[in-house]
Write a protein that holds these residues in place. Structure first.
Motif, PDB file in Angstrom:
ATOM      1  N   TYR A  66      71.010  27.965 -37.310  1.00 11.97           N
ATOM      2  CA  TYR A  66      69.791  28.230 -38.234  1.00 11.97           C
ATOM      3  C   TYR A  66      69.971  28.372 -39.573  1.00 11.97           C
ATOM      4  O   TYR A  66      69.149  27.702 -40.438  1.00 11.97           O
ATOM      5  CB  TYR A  66      68.942  29.272 -37.473  1.00 11.97           C
ATOM      6  CG  TYR A  66      67.585  29.549 -38.294  1.00 11.97           C
ATOM      7  CD1 TYR A  66      66.500  28.769 -37.985  1.00 11.97           C
ATOM      8  CD2 TYR A  66      67.440  30.342 -39.187  1.00 11.97           C
ATOM      9  CE1 TYR A  66      65.496  28.659 -38.689  1.00 11.97           C
ATOM     10  CE2 TYR A  66      66.362  30.743 -40.081  1.00 11.97           C
ATOM     11  CZ  TYR A  66      65.422  29.866 -39.694  1.00 11.97           C
ATOM     12  OH  TYR A  66      63.930  30.019 -40.078  1.00 11.97           O
ATOM     13  N   LEU A  67      70.923  29.209 -39.859  1.00 15.97           N
ATOM     14  CA  LEU A  67      71.026  29.574 -41.263  1.00 15.97           C
ATOM     15  C   LEU A  67      71.630  28.379 -42.144  1.00 15.97           C
ATOM     16  O   LEU A  67      71.215  28.075 -43.145  1.00 15.97           O
ATOM     17  CB  LEU A  67      71.948  30.788 -41.539  1.00 15.97           C
ATOM     18  CG  LEU A  67      71.285  31.969 -41.197  1.00 15.97           C
ATOM     19  CD1 LEU A  67      72.411  33.222 -41.348  1.00 15.97           C
ATOM     20  CD2 LEU A  67      69.937  32.421 -41.839  1.00 15.97           C
ATOM     21  N   ALA A  68      72.511  27.682 -41.454  1.00 15.03           N
ATOM     22  CA  ALA A  68      73.142  26.519 -41.788  1.00 15.03           C
ATOM     23  C   ALA A  68      72.167  25.359 -42.054  1.00 15.03           C
ATOM     24  O   ALA A  68      72.013  24.678 -43.227  1.00 15.03           O
ATOM     25  CB  ALA A  68      74.144  25.886 -41.033  1.00 15.03           C
ATOM     26  N   ARG A  69      71.335  25.138 -41.082  1.00 17.79           N
ATOM     27  CA  ARG A  69      70.169  24.292 -41.144  1.00 17.79           C
ATOM     28  C   ARG A  69      69.178  24.391 -42.465  1.00 17.79           C
ATOM     29  O   ARG A  69      68.677  23.465 -43.245  1.00 17.79           O
ATOM     30  CB  ARG A  69      69.563  24.134 -40.130  1.00 17.79           C
ATOM     31  CG  ARG A  69      70.008  23.449 -38.828  1.00 17.79           C
ATOM     32  CD  ARG A  69      69.053  22.955 -37.767  1.00 17.79           C
ATOM     33  NE  ARG A  69      68.463  24.166 -37.357  1.00 17.79           N
ATOM     34  CZ  ARG A  69      68.594  25.036 -36.290  1.00 17.79           C
ATOM     35  NH1 ARG A  69      69.793  24.717 -35.716  1.00 17.79           N
ATOM     36  NH2 ARG A  69      67.884  25.881 -35.506  1.00 17.79           N
ATOM     37  N   ARG A  70      68.958  25.694 -42.723  1.00 14.14           N
ATOM     38  CA  ARG A  70      68.288  26.080 -43.827  1.00 14.14           C
ATOM     39  C   ARG A  70      68.956  26.239 -45.362  1.00 14.14           C
ATOM     40  O   ARG A  70      68.394  26.426 -46.052  1.00 14.14           O
ATOM     41  CB  ARG A  70      67.709  27.555 -43.843  1.00 14.14           C
ATOM     42  CG  ARG A  70      66.717  27.668 -42.367  1.00 14.14           C
ATOM     43  CD  ARG A  70      65.579  26.833 -42.619  1.00 14.14           C
ATOM     44  NE  ARG A  70      64.553  27.355 -43.718  1.00 14.14           N
ATOM     45  CZ  ARG A  70      63.398  28.153 -43.389  1.00 14.14           C
ATOM     46  NH1 ARG A  70      63.126  28.396 -42.088  1.00 14.14           N
ATOM     47  NH2 ARG A  70      62.822  28.436 -44.227  1.00 14.14           N
ATOM     48  N   ALA A 266      50.588  21.082 -52.146  1.00 10.59           N
ATOM     49  CA  ALA A 266      49.796  21.227 -50.780  1.00 10.59           C
ATOM     50  C   ALA A 266      50.834  21.394 -49.747  1.00 10.59           C
ATOM     51  O   ALA A 266      51.777  20.257 -49.304  1.00 10.59           O
ATOM     52  CB  ALA A 266      49.069  20.249 -50.374  1.00 10.59           C
ATOM     53  N   GLY A 267      50.977  22.373 -48.900  1.00 10.94           N
ATOM     54  CA  GLY A 267      51.523  22.427 -47.581  1.00 10.94           C
ATOM     55  C   GLY A 267      53.045  22.956 -47.836  1.00 10.94           C
ATOM     56  O   GLY A 267      53.838  22.928 -46.878  1.00 10.94           O
ATOM     57  N   ASP A 272      60.495  24.830 -49.037  1.00  9.54           N
ATOM     58  CA  ASP A 272      60.437  23.575 -48.964  1.00  9.54           C
ATOM     59  C   ASP A 272      60.233  22.708 -50.457  1.00  9.54           C
ATOM     60  O   ASP A 272      61.012  21.581 -50.436  1.00  9.54           O
ATOM     61  CB  ASP A 272      58.865  23.133 -48.473  1.00  9.54           C
ATOM     62  CG  ASP A 272      58.481  23.572 -46.987  1.00  9.54           C
ATOM     63  OD1 ASP A 272      59.460  23.794 -46.116  1.00  9.54           O
ATOM     64  OD2 ASP A 272      57.503  24.035 -46.836  1.00  9.54           O
ATOM     65  N   LEU A 273      59.877  23.491 -51.362  1.00  6.64           N
ATOM     66  CA  LEU A 273      60.191  22.917 -53.003  1.00  6.64           C
ATOM     67  C   LEU A 273      61.593  22.790 -53.120  1.00  6.64           C
ATOM     68  O   LEU A 273      61.944  21.944 -53.688  1.00  6.64           O
ATOM     69  CB  LEU A 273      59.437  23.731 -53.660  1.00  6.64           C
ATOM     70  CG  LEU A 273      59.258  23.200 -55.210  1.00  6.64           C
ATOM     71  CD1 LEU A 273      58.564  21.863 -55.203  1.00  6.64           C
ATOM     72  CD2 LEU A 273      58.451  24.203 -56.062  1.00  6.64           C
ATOM     73  N   GLY A 278      64.578  20.373 -55.353  1.00  5.31           N
ATOM     74  CA  GLY A 278      65.825  21.344 -56.203  1.00  5.31           C
ATOM     75  C   GLY A 278      65.423  22.278 -56.960  1.00  5.31           C
ATOM     76  O   GLY A 278      64.397  22.497 -56.818  1.00  5.31           O
ATOM     77  N   ALA A 279      66.495  22.982 -57.454  1.00  3.44           N
ATOM     78  CA  ALA A 279      66.230  24.303 -58.480  1.00  3.44           C
ATOM     79  C   ALA A 279      65.278  23.775 -59.562  1.00  3.44           C
ATOM     80  O   ALA A 279      64.409  24.611 -59.951  1.00  3.44           O
ATOM     81  CB  ALA A 279      67.523  25.077 -58.812  1.00  3.44           C
ATOM     82  N   GLU A 280      65.437  22.560 -60.320  1.00  2.00           N
ATOM     83  CA  GLU A 280      64.730  22.305 -61.316  1.00  2.00           C
ATOM     84  C   GLU A 280      63.126  22.337 -60.841  1.00  2.00           C
ATOM     85  O   GLU A 280      62.297  22.653 -61.409  1.00  2.00           O
ATOM     86  CB  GLU A 280      65.026  20.913 -61.931  1.00  2.00           C
ATOM     87  CG  GLU A 280      64.606  20.594 -63.162  1.00  2.00           C
ATOM     88  CD  GLU A 280      65.030  21.762 -63.970  1.00  2.00           C
ATOM     89  OE1 GLU A 280      64.305  21.927 -64.881  1.00  2.00           O
ATOM     90  OE2 GLU A 280      66.333  21.928 -64.053  1.00  2.00           O
TER      91      GLU A 280
END
Length: 537
Positions: A66-70, A266-267, A272-273, A278-280
């Protein structure tokens, strides 16, 4: 205190612990509590270490996947002390048996059933574990996310001698020092959001522990930063949470205490962002903050279409009710000015702002204010205006503290005072204020005496702080300003309520009924606030 953001005594205790010393407890009861807490800290540290071992073992494979997928790597896992609680009712209990069952129950790690004879069992089972630390970095609680199907999705430790979820913030130990370097403190909704920001290079993030932000948590945030940035999810629930936080903050706003807000797509949540942009993208979103006044205005202005007079009156009533909640006099006045300016620009574009020179002297020689901003609904205020005891209290307050008149003369002039003697004395107070002279208690008494006006409003006034000569002037003037704002808001609510009631009679639908009930509740809240002011006098 500067580096870790600790209160003074916590900093002393931290330094003493590093030096192998112990800070003496002030009394036997405090010493007993400290000893009990020290034992529970040992339990929580051992539990965190055991959960980390389980995550690295055979049973932790699903959690590691799970952690790897995240996108959470081993370094991040170790930095946050993540672990895994096996799906067993007794493995933790057996592993930490050396601490004794009482300590494990007191720490929240075991649940003891109410039924006699039933054995205690592990609270957390089959969950990814997030340790919650205090400002000194000591584990005081856990949050557990279920893997797979099941409810609740997140399970948190109960309140214990170490942990009060309404006073604690997740990641406070790391975010405190980081916020001082970054010059910013970010508040997100959950554990994974904090970790997502950390992966984006933003370590100054905290989260509440499964609850809406509390007043205690807001105070903790403000001790680290005068303008924490709330970055809640971009869905409807996240935006409601942001507004709840704004409303919770209103009574405590001050020149060095406010909030800023970030509107995510939205959402989307911060994780997710991060994954999509990415970080930017995360840094860009956090750079585009929205001040509290703008967030609250936008929420109310977009709450419903403003096509009817009733809807516009309802918007104004809600805005003034928010203003009345602000305790700080200067901040409250500036919020009122800003909201009314925006309201006039929205519903009466092109209308000139209120000017003092617009006041005129009537044939009787008394100053008359220009008409109050027109309300297109019924003008009835309650049963004919502000009740006599409250009216007497208000004029007595301005008589005793006339220095407050200049800031509130317009609102004071438009309040519907049902008590005739109070209304007449109000007119003379306004006349004194319109001379432009610097008023104090003695000079006002002289002006009133020369005018033949009574020097008091008659019968004894209610027990507000501003009706007593011996009150602290700052508190009295602040309470007087709050009372004026509450009464002005109440007048607007009554007007809006009359319109909503008429609409309900005509349309008899759910929307009209809901609006009427919301305004009734707002009226009750304002009455409670006024009663509270009187009770604290």
């Amino acid at each position: 205190t500067d580096h870790l953001g600790l209160p003074f005594m916590d900093a002393v205790k931290e330094l003493a612990a590093k030096a192998g010393m112990e800070v003496p407890a002030p009394d036997p009861a405090s010493r007993e509590r400290a000893e009990r807490a020290a034992g529970l800290h040992d339990v929580m540290a051992a539990a965190q270490a055991w959960f980390a071992e389980q995550l690295a073992g055979l049973e932790g494979a699903a959690a590691r996947d799970y952690l790897a997928r995240r996108g959470i790597d081993a370094t991040t896992t170790q930095r946050f002390g993540l672990g895994f609680a096996p799906d067993s009712r007794g493995k933790l209990k057996a592993a930490l048996a050396r601490f004794g069952e009482e300590a494990l129950v007191a720490s929240g790690m075991l649940i003891r059933p109410d039924e006699p004879g039933k054995a205690s069992y592990d609270r957390f089972r089959g969950r990814l574990m997030f340790p919650v630390r205090d400002a000194r970095g000591r584990v005081i609680a856990f949050g557990g996310r279920i893997l797979g199907e099941g409810e609740p999705k997140y399970l948190n430790s109960p309140d214990t001698p170490l942990f009060d979820k309404g006073r604690t913030l997740y990641n406070i130990d790391r975010a405190g020092p980081a916020s001082r370097k970054a010059g910013r403190l970010v508040v997100v909704e959950g554990y994974m959001d904090v970790i997502a920001l950390d992966r984006a290079g933003i370590a100054e993030a905290v989260a509440p522990n499964g609850t809406a932000l509390t007043e205690h948590q807001l105070d903790r945030l403000w001790r680290l930063d005068p303008q924490p940035v709330l970055c809640f999810d971009g869905d409807a629930a996240g935006q409601k949470a942001a507004v709840r936080a704004a409303l919770r903050a209103l009574p405590h706003l001050a020149p060095d205490r406010t909030l800023a807000f970030v509107a995510l797509p939205a959402g989307q949540d911060p994780d997710d962002l991060l994954r999509s942009g990415g970080a930017e993208a995360v840094r860009a979103a956090l750079a585009a903050t929205e001040p509290l006044v703008e967030r609250l205005w936008r929420h109310e202005a977009e709450a419903e279409p403003l096509a009817t007079p009733e809807a516009r009156a309802g918007l104004k009533a809600r805005l003034l009710a928010h203003v009345a909640a602000i305790a700080h006099a200067d901040v409250r006045q500036l919020y009122r000015d800003e909201f009314l300016r925006r309201f006039d620009a929205l519903v009466r574009p092109g209308r000139a702002p209120f000017q003092r020179q617009a006041w005129k002297k009537g044939r009787d020689g008394r100053w008359q204010p220009p008409p109050a901003p027109a309300s297109d609904v019924a003008r009835a205020i309650g049963a004919g205006g502000i009740d006599a005891p409250t009216a007497r209290a208000l004029v007595e307050g301005f008589r005793l503290y006339p220095e407050a008149l200049a800031d509130h003369v317009e609102a004071f002039a438009h309040l519907p005072l049902a008590d005739r003697p109070s209304a007449e004395l109000r007119d003379r107070l306004i006349a004194a204020a319109m001379t432009g002279a610097e008023l104090d208690r003695a000079s006002l008494a002289t002006i009133l005496a020369e005018d033949g006006a009574p020097t008091a409003s008659g019968r004894p006034a209610m027990g507000f702080s501003f009706t007593r000569r011996d009150s602290d002037p700052d508190r009295a003037i602040g309470d007087l300003a709050a009372a004026v704002e509450i009464l002005a808001a109440a007048a607007e609510v009554e007007r809006a309520l009359a319109g909503a009631t008429e609409r309900l009679k005509r349309e008899l639908d759910e929307e009209a009924f809901a609006e009427q009930q919301r305004l009734i509740a707002a009226r009750a809240r304002l009455k409670d606030r006024l009663a509270s002011l009187a009770g604290n006098g």
